[in-house]
Design a protein around this motif. Structure first.
Motif, short mmCIF file in Angstrom:
data_model
loop_
_atom_site.label_atom_id
_atom_site.label_comp_id
_atom_site.label_asym_id
_atom_site.label_seq_id
_atom_site.Cartn_x
_atom_site.Cartn_y
_atom_site.Cartn_z
N VAL B 24 0.82 -1.22 0.00
CA VAL B 24 0.00 0.00 0.00
C VAL B 24 0.85 1.27 0.00
O VAL B 24 1.90 1.33 0.63
N ASP B 25 0.38 2.25 -0.75
CA ASP B 25 0.93 3.62 -0.71
C ASP B 25 2.45 3.66 -0.82
O ASP B 25 3.13 4.24 0.03
N LEU B 26 2.97 3.10 -1.88
CA LEU B 26 4.43 2.98 -2.01
C LEU B 26 5.13 4.34 -2.12
O LEU B 26 6.33 4.44 -1.98
N ARG B 27 4.37 5.39 -2.38
CA ARG B 27 5.00 6.71 -2.49
C ARG B 27 5.03 7.48 -1.19
O ARG B 27 5.58 8.58 -1.12
N ASP B 28 4.42 6.92 -0.15
CA ASP B 28 4.36 7.62 1.13
C ASP B 28 5.58 7.23 1.96
O ASP B 28 5.58 6.24 2.68
N VAL B 29 6.65 8.04 1.85
CA VAL B 29 7.95 7.66 2.43
C VAL B 29 7.84 7.39 3.92
O VAL B 29 8.36 6.40 4.42
N GLN B 30 7.15 8.26 4.65
CA GLN B 30 7.07 8.10 6.10
C GLN B 30 6.35 6.80 6.47
O GLN B 30 6.82 6.02 7.30
N LEU B 31 5.21 6.59 5.84
CA LEU B 31 4.44 5.37 6.10
C LEU B 31 5.27 4.13 5.77
O LEU B 31 5.35 3.18 6.55
N ARG B 32 5.93 4.17 4.62
CA ARG B 32 6.68 2.99 4.17
C ARG B 32 7.83 2.66 5.11
O ARG B 32 8.12 1.50 5.38
N LYS B 33 8.53 3.69 5.59
CA LYS B 33 9.65 3.47 6.51
C LYS B 33 9.19 2.68 7.72
O LYS B 33 9.79 1.66 8.10
N LEU B 35 6.33 0.96 8.14
CA LEU B 35 5.70 -0.31 7.82
C LEU B 35 6.72 -1.39 7.44
O LEU B 35 6.64 -2.53 7.89
N GLU B 36 7.73 -0.99 6.66
CA GLU B 36 8.71 -1.99 6.21
C GLU B 36 9.63 -2.41 7.35
O GLU B 36 10.02 -3.57 7.44
N ALA B 37 9.96 -1.46 8.22
CA ALA B 37 10.80 -1.81 9.37
C ALA B 37 10.05 -2.75 10.29
O ALA B 37 10.56 -3.78 10.74
N GLU B 38 8.80 -2.42 10.55
CA GLU B 38 7.95 -3.20 11.46
C GLU B 38 7.78 -4.64 10.98
O GLU B 38 7.81 -5.57 11.77
N ARG B 39 7.60 -4.79 9.69
CA ARG B 39 7.34 -6.14 9.16
C ARG B 39 8.61 -6.86 8.73
O ARG B 39 8.56 -8.02 8.33
N GLY B 40 9.73 -6.14 8.73
CA GLY B 40 10.98 -6.77 8.29
C GLY B 40 10.99 -7.13 6.82
O GLY B 40 11.53 -8.16 6.42
N VAL B 41 10.38 -6.27 6.00
CA VAL B 41 10.35 -6.54 4.56
C VAL B 41 10.88 -5.33 3.80
O VAL B 41 11.11 -4.26 4.36
N ALA B 104 6.45 -6.12 -12.38
CA ALA B 104 6.24 -6.85 -11.14
C ALA B 104 6.72 -6.11 -9.90
O ALA B 104 7.63 -5.30 -9.94
N LEU B 105 6.09 -6.44 -8.78
CA LEU B 105 6.55 -6.04 -7.46
C LEU B 105 6.77 -7.30 -6.63
O LEU B 105 6.10 -8.30 -6.83
N ALA B 106 7.70 -7.21 -5.70
CA ALA B 106 7.85 -8.30 -4.74
C ALA B 106 8.07 -7.72 -3.36
O ALA B 106 8.69 -6.67 -3.22
N SER B 107 7.53 -8.40 -2.37
CA SER B 107 7.83 -8.06 -0.99
C SER B 107 8.79 -9.13 -0.49
O SER B 107 8.51 -10.33 -0.56
N LEU B 108 9.96 -8.71 -0.03
CA LEU B 108 11.00 -9.67 0.37
C LEU B 108 11.39 -9.47 1.83
O LEU B 108 11.33 -8.35 2.34
#
Lengths: 274, 274
Positions: B24-33, B35-41, B104-108
């Protein structure tokens, strides 16, 4: 002295106030390219950039800013007759399509670009950029060329506009004073360089290219040196690469194809001396 | 073998399909930081980048792509058990917030980052980056470091994430395989370098700095060299700059303050050899 014109924000909501038409949709690259070329203007964003644009002799057509910037820019505004449109920041955002962090905007008239012959006559180290599509790369090339003591930039017909907002910003304003010109006849340009007494070096990844490190140690590259760099992705066209006097490469160390064109330009300008 | 899961586009319209929450919302830098840290992806974007991420040993949690990419990536998808969510491009856009040009996108899953000591033990030429805030600059530094034969990157605590989508892209995927670590104790780091037998060079504009050209000709800089580069705008902190063994500068030719940090890093890596 500039006239300060508070804009009635009610009238803005129809998004068609003719005084603000230079500032609409600043993030729409296609629209802006068309619109700025047609009107012969470009947009400077932020207090420092606006200041540098004016200091380098560009004439303002108008300004757009929130009230708090009037004082900061008072000295600059004193020296111009262009109107200053003043609106709340949120209203500016609704015109431009984004939040202007660094305050003021200005619309300035494009100065006539010199001819290629004029630029070549006054330079002895130049970068020739072929088909750079990315405004960030164009701006970064200008900044490195200026900082590392090269004299000018020559652009191929399809190169992105150095006076586009993003290119200006990345260049740190060097696009305002570093001489540049745009080639009309792309095909004949390598021959033109030769006729004018230039040694042309093509940055390439081709097999027969000489190592930049070895070339940089060559005592006599010639009095006038043109470093040719190519587009993102594909690099220099075969025609420009083959027509150059020398093909030169930065050897790659690892599992990576190439340097970014701006990084490669910086390295080559450094290695070849200013 | 990955399981292909066509996503019912009706259910997407509530924007809360739990299978798609990594995208979700790949352009929202703050949200992504966050979310990705929290989930380890982290998110890989585009066929090539997805491919490189997997080839470098990162494990996929899921994929998201339009139907036409299934065939192109068939070989890659064969080697993974992660689900492949398939939707029309327009629906992908409504989840991610932008048009995914390169498919394609991947979540790793993020692999554990080695310790500073581990990275230092296996390297002899490193770049140490202090507080680079811009993902483009972080990616560009990695690309130049890899291409010019340096061995690793050390990041200060506040440096931007190399596995952020934009940094990955600009790095040409070198963030996947170039060793890097993050310093915990920023203040003590120069001393730690010394204890481990490193010569530290601070890139700075300070008056007492040595000219890079002269320094590059010095025969014995030491077996292990750490090049320290500072943040956009302000450069290295006084503490890191003062604590370095040598302060070094790229002399500026013209009416310009500095090179961009990525360009300066490329020039210095080149000048100091890989």
């Amino acid at each position: 002295m500039a006239e300060v014109v508070p804009i009635d924000t009610v009238s803005i909501n129809d998004a068609a106030d003719p005084r603000l038409r230079d500032y609409v949709d600043l993030r729409d690259v296609q629209l802006r390219k068309l619109l700025e070329a047609e009107r012969g203007v470009f947009i400077a964003e932020g207090e420092k950039v606006v200041r540098r644009a004016l200091e380098s002799g560009h004439r303002a057509r108008s300004f757009l800013m929130a009230p708090r910037w009037l004082e900061t820019l008072a000295d600059v505004l004193e020296g111009t007759d262009a109107p200053v449109y003043v609106m709340p920041e949120s209203e500016i955002e609704s015109v431009t399509g984004f939040h202007v962090h660094r305050g003021a905007l200005a619309s300035l008239y494009r100065a006539p670009v010199p001819t290629v012959a004029e630029v070549l006559d006054r330079a002895r180290r130049i970068v020739v950029a072929e088909d750079l599509m990315d405004h960030t790369n164009v701006g970064a090339v200008f900044r490195s060329v200026a900082a590392l003591g090269f004299d000018a930039v020559i652009l191929s017909p399809r190169c992105a506009d150095p006076l586009y907002r993003r290119a200006i910003k990345v260049s740190m304003g060097s696009v305002f004073w570093l001489p540049y010109a745009r080639v009309d006849d792309w095909y004949a340009f390598p021959e033109l360089l030769r006729e004018h007494g230039w040694t042309s070096l093509a940055m390439t990844l081709s097999e027969d290219a000489r190592d930049l490190r070895e070339l940089a140690g060559t005592p006599d590259l010639g009095e006038k040196v043109a470093l040719m760099v190519g587009a993102e992705g594909h690099g220099l066209s075969p025609h420009w690469s083959r027509s150059a006097d020398v093909r030169v490469t930065i050897p790659m160390a690892a599992d990576i194809d190439s340097l970014n064109v701006a990084a490669a330009t910086a390295v080559a300008c450094w290695a070849l001396g200013g």
